[in-house]
Design a protein around this motif. Sequence first.
Motif, short mmCIF file in Angstrom:
data_model
loop_
_atom_site.label_atom_id
_atom_site.label_comp_id
_atom_site.label_asym_id
_atom_site.label_seq_id
_atom_site.Cartn_x
_atom_site.Cartn_y
_atom_site.Cartn_z
N ALA A 150 0.84 -1.19 0.00
CA ALA A 150 0.00 0.00 0.00
C ALA A 150 0.88 1.25 0.00
CB ALA A 150 -0.92 -0.02 1.22
N LYS A 151 0.54 2.23 -0.84
CA LYS A 151 1.36 3.42 -0.99
C LYS A 151 0.49 4.67 -0.91
CE LYS A 151 4.59 1.00 -4.06
NZ LYS A 151 5.21 0.97 -5.41
N GLY A 152 1.17 5.80 -0.76
CA GLY A 152 0.50 7.08 -0.81
C GLY A 152 -0.47 7.31 0.33
N ASN A 153 -1.58 7.96 0.00
CA ASN A 153 -2.59 8.31 0.99
C ASN A 153 -3.19 7.08 1.64
OD1 ASN A 153 -4.34 9.86 2.52
ND2 ASN A 153 -5.87 9.99 0.90
N ILE A 154 -3.35 6.01 0.85
CA ILE A 154 -3.92 4.77 1.40
C ILE A 154 -2.98 4.20 2.46
CG2 ILE A 154 -4.61 2.42 0.83
CD1 ILE A 154 -5.55 3.40 -1.85
N ALA A 155 -1.67 4.19 2.18
CA ALA A 155 -0.71 3.66 3.15
C ALA A 155 -0.71 4.49 4.43
CB ALA A 155 0.68 3.62 2.53
#
Length: 232
Positions: A150-155
């Motif tokens: 999971a990357k970015g805002n989701i992470a």
Amino acid sequence: MTDRPQRGFLATRLRNYFLTGLIICAPLAITAWLVRSFIQWADGWVKPYLPTFYNPDNYLPFAVPGFGLLVAIIVITLVGFLTANLVGRSIVAFGESLLNRTPLVRTIYKALKQIFQTVLQEQSTSFKKAGLIEYPSPGLWSIVFIASDAKGNIASKFDERGLDMVAVFLPPTPVPTAGFLLFVERHKIVLLDMSAEDAAKLLISGGLVYPEPPPQRLPKRKEAPAEPVSQP
């Protein structure tokens, strides 16, 4: 009384022969049909854009199948070669700047470019590993392909909850081209000792084709220590 057993035996043998021939011929026929359909699709896209002089279909009495696909491969390779130098990178950057100024087109282009860069990079491990997760309910297991962490805002949202999540792709059977994107905790994924290709075969066949188990390596035999040579 002896005619019926002989007829039944003959019918069984003929049925077995037919099934054996079907097992051999059906994959060959389907493979040939898929290859032919792909070649025709590529030719239908490329040949209309070729100049009349370079299109062999205009001066030969028969169509040349696969010529459009060959041209497409050559053009793509040349684009990659030109992009490797400074002039090519400048042209590509100029073209991308024009696309980035076009509404709707820039969104589609950026999304497709990111997908291809993620999947086709040599160092990328996306969709190269298969695993099992409990889905759609506990006790029921489904095969998934590991996409990425999971990357970015989701992470960041998962980090706030103290969750280590992984993005996985859950394909259906027997057509694994469409499916669901799921985020699963890392420790809930059971990695499989099979390649993504073998997992895809298992999905397409509906559980009929299982990959062959890896050959077991025999333990190395320990060599006995050499006996000391007695000196006179």
